[in-house]
Design an enzyme around this catalytic site. Sequence first.
Site, PDB file in Angstrom:
ATOM      1  N   ASN A   1       0.884  -1.173   0.000  1.00  0.00           N
ATOM      2  CA  ASN A   1       0.000   0.000   0.000  1.00  0.00           C
ATOM      3  C   ASN A   1       0.917   1.217   0.000  1.00  0.00           C
ATOM      4  O   ASN A   1       1.493   1.562   1.024  1.00  0.00           O
ATOM      5  CB  ASN A   1      -0.896  -0.011   1.239  1.00  0.00           C
ATOM      6  CG  ASN A   1      -1.731   1.255   1.338  1.00  0.00           C
ATOM      7  OD1 ASN A   1      -1.765   2.068   0.407  1.00  0.00           O
ATOM      8  ND2 ASN A   1      -2.403   1.443   2.468  1.00  0.00           N
ATOM      9  N   TRP A   2       1.038   1.810  -1.159  1.00  0.00           N
ATOM     10  CA  TRP A   2       1.994   2.921  -1.285  1.00  0.00           C
ATOM     11  C   TRP A   2       1.497   4.190  -0.605  1.00  0.00           C
ATOM     12  O   TRP A   2       2.262   5.132  -0.411  1.00  0.00           O
ATOM     13  CB  TRP A   2       2.248   3.222  -2.769  1.00  0.00           C
ATOM     14  CG  TRP A   2       3.008   2.164  -3.504  1.00  0.00           C
ATOM     15  CD1 TRP A   2       3.455   0.954  -3.016  1.00  0.00           C
ATOM     16  CD2 TRP A   2       3.417   2.204  -4.878  1.00  0.00           C
ATOM     17  NE1 TRP A   2       4.118   0.261  -4.006  1.00  0.00           N
ATOM     18  CE2 TRP A   2       4.110   1.006  -5.162  1.00  0.00           C
ATOM     19  CE3 TRP A   2       3.274   3.143  -5.909  1.00  0.00           C
ATOM     20  CZ2 TRP A   2       4.652   0.721  -6.421  1.00  0.00           C
ATOM     21  CZ3 TRP A   2       3.812   2.864  -7.163  1.00  0.00           C
ATOM     22  CH2 TRP A   2       4.496   1.666  -7.405  1.00  0.00           C
ATOM     23  N   LYS A   3       0.202   4.228  -0.273  1.00  0.00           N
ATOM     24  CA  LYS A   3      -0.387   5.429   0.338  1.00  0.00           C
ATOM     25  C   LYS A   3      -0.124   6.635  -0.580  1.00  0.00           C
ATOM     26  O   LYS A   3      -0.131   6.470  -1.796  1.00  0.00           O
ATOM     27  CB  LYS A   3       0.129   5.623   1.764  1.00  0.00           C
ATOM     28  CG  LYS A   3      -0.008   4.314   2.574  1.00  0.00           C
ATOM     29  CD  LYS A   3       0.206   4.459   4.040  1.00  0.00           C
ATOM     30  CE  LYS A   3       0.055   3.098   4.722  1.00  0.00           C
ATOM     31  NZ  LYS A   3       0.119   3.153   6.164  1.00  0.00           N
TER      32      LYS A   3
ATOM     33  N   HIS B   1      -9.292   1.444   4.655  1.00  0.00           N
ATOM     34  CA  HIS B   1      -8.026   1.585   5.382  1.00  0.00           C
ATOM     35  C   HIS B   1      -8.228   2.515   6.578  1.00  0.00           C
ATOM     36  O   HIS B   1      -8.986   3.480   6.514  1.00  0.00           O
ATOM     37  CB  HIS B   1      -6.935   2.136   4.456  1.00  0.00           C
ATOM     38  CG  HIS B   1      -5.582   2.039   5.065  1.00  0.00           C
ATOM     39  ND1 HIS B   1      -5.111   2.974   5.958  1.00  0.00           N
ATOM     40  CD2 HIS B   1      -4.618   1.089   4.950  1.00  0.00           C
ATOM     41  CE1 HIS B   1      -3.903   2.597   6.353  1.00  0.00           C
ATOM     42  NE2 HIS B   1      -3.575   1.460   5.757  1.00  0.00           N
TER      43      HIS B   1
ATOM     44  N   SER C   1       3.478  -2.331  10.084  1.00  0.00           N
ATOM     45  CA  SER C   1       4.928  -2.432  10.293  1.00  0.00           C
ATOM     46  C   SER C   1       5.489  -3.800   9.929  1.00  0.00           C
ATOM     47  O   SER C   1       6.473  -4.254  10.524  1.00  0.00           O
ATOM     48  CB  SER C   1       5.297  -2.054  11.733  1.00  0.00           C
ATOM     49  OG  SER C   1       4.915  -0.707  12.002  1.00  0.00           O
TER      50      SER C   1
ATOM     51  N   GLY D   1       2.663   2.185  10.692  1.00  0.00           N
ATOM     52  CA  GLY D   1       3.622   3.279  10.565  1.00  0.00           C
ATOM     53  C   GLY D   1       4.316   3.625  11.872  1.00  0.00           C
ATOM     54  O   GLY D   1       4.976   4.655  11.988  1.00  0.00           O
TER      55      GLY D   1
ATOM     56  N   GLU E   1      -5.427  -4.959  10.160  1.00  0.00           N
ATOM     57  CA  GLU E   1      -4.398  -3.955  10.412  1.00  0.00           C
ATOM     58  C   GLU E   1      -4.673  -3.262  11.745  1.00  0.00           C
ATOM     59  O   GLU E   1      -5.478  -2.327  11.801  1.00  0.00           O
ATOM     60  CB  GLU E   1      -4.398  -2.901   9.294  1.00  0.00           C
ATOM     61  CG  GLU E   1      -4.065  -3.451   7.928  1.00  0.00           C
ATOM     62  CD  GLU E   1      -3.385  -2.409   7.044  1.00  0.00           C
ATOM     63  OE1 GLU E   1      -2.362  -2.742   6.459  1.00  0.00           O
ATOM     64  OE2 GLU E   1      -3.864  -1.263   6.965  1.00  0.00           O
TER      65      GLU E   1
ATOM     66  N   GLU F   1      -6.521   4.817   7.719  1.00  0.00           N
ATOM     67  CA  GLU F   1      -6.256   6.246   7.450  1.00  0.00           C
ATOM     68  C   GLU F   1      -7.463   6.910   6.793  1.00  0.00           C
ATOM     69  O   GLU F   1      -7.732   8.090   7.013  1.00  0.00           O
ATOM     70  CB  GLU F   1      -4.979   6.377   6.590  1.00  0.00           C
ATOM     71  CG  GLU F   1      -3.734   6.100   7.427  1.00  0.00           C
ATOM     72  CD  GLU F   1      -2.578   5.488   6.662  1.00  0.00           C
ATOM     73  OE1 GLU F   1      -2.563   5.539   5.418  1.00  0.00           O
ATOM     74  OE2 GLU F   1      -1.678   4.928   7.320  1.00  0.00           O
TER      75      GLU F   1
ATOM     76  N   GLY G   1       2.968  -1.148   4.120  1.00  0.00           N
ATOM     77  CA  GLY G   1       3.108   0.269   3.813  1.00  0.00           C
ATOM     78  C   GLY G   1       4.554   0.620   3.545  1.00  0.00           C
ATOM     79  O   GLY G   1       5.087   0.417   2.447  1.00  0.00           O
TER      80      GLY G   1
END
Length: 258
Positions: free
Chosen positions: A13-15, A101, A219, A179, A173, A103, A240
């Site tokens: 997931n490159w975000k 997600h 992570s 992160g 997650e 976020e 990520g």
Amino acid sequence: MDKAKRRAVIAGNWKMNNTAADATALINAIKAELAGKDTSYCEIIAGVPFTSIAAAKAAAEGSNIKISAQNIHWAEKGAFTGEISGAMLKEAGVEYVIIGHSERRQYFGETDNTVNARVKAALANGLKVILCVGEVLEQREQGITEEIVSMQTKVDLLGIPAEEMKNIIIAYEPVWAIGTGKTATADQAEEVCAIIRGVLAKLYGADVAEATTIQYGGSMNAGNAAELLSKKNVDGGLIGGASLKAPDFVKIIDAAAQ
Ligand code: 13P
């Protein structure tokens, strides 16, 4: 069915990272790292920003790297400024979309109801889904992880028929591990992935539950992937930070070979 028969899926997931030019370079680097390796044991996905989809797709051509978007709107079309529809994603050539997600939930007001609507829109447009669920730190500390993750799974999948479950991957997650460099232990990941599989069994029966890929995300890196992925109910990873570096991402793909 046992773990060996489920699809292992390693997804980056490159975000909000990687312009089109960066995407081309990273996919090419991943392809170079994978050269000569047999990765038929797992599916490899790159979850890229909307504006990098075309470049990522072009770079991935001829490889077994699949491209995912990171969000989708629930409506077919209309007055939703800034949003992207399922038909648009389909036309852009993505095969997957990441939905729900944390976020999105944390910063963009995503709720289980909107997540559910987005899952339905993705499936209606022939897209496969990586559906994210997970508890925040306070919930884990209160001992309500099972309740939270079960509720998210149930509401996010409301009205999704069993025959669509082959198009859905669940990503567990834990928000406190995203992160932060603070990974869930392999036992913690296994415990919650097993809980999710139990919820799927109640909703859809044992066969569907046993066939569904459940990933861990938070992570995950080149150093800890093998232990996490060795667990019975952890079928893959949603990665990520470590997915932004080709050598690290490919080490995680290697770790899925076990
Ligand atoms: P990190 O691997 O950077 O913790 O991110 C995990 C994640 O959110 C993947 O969707």
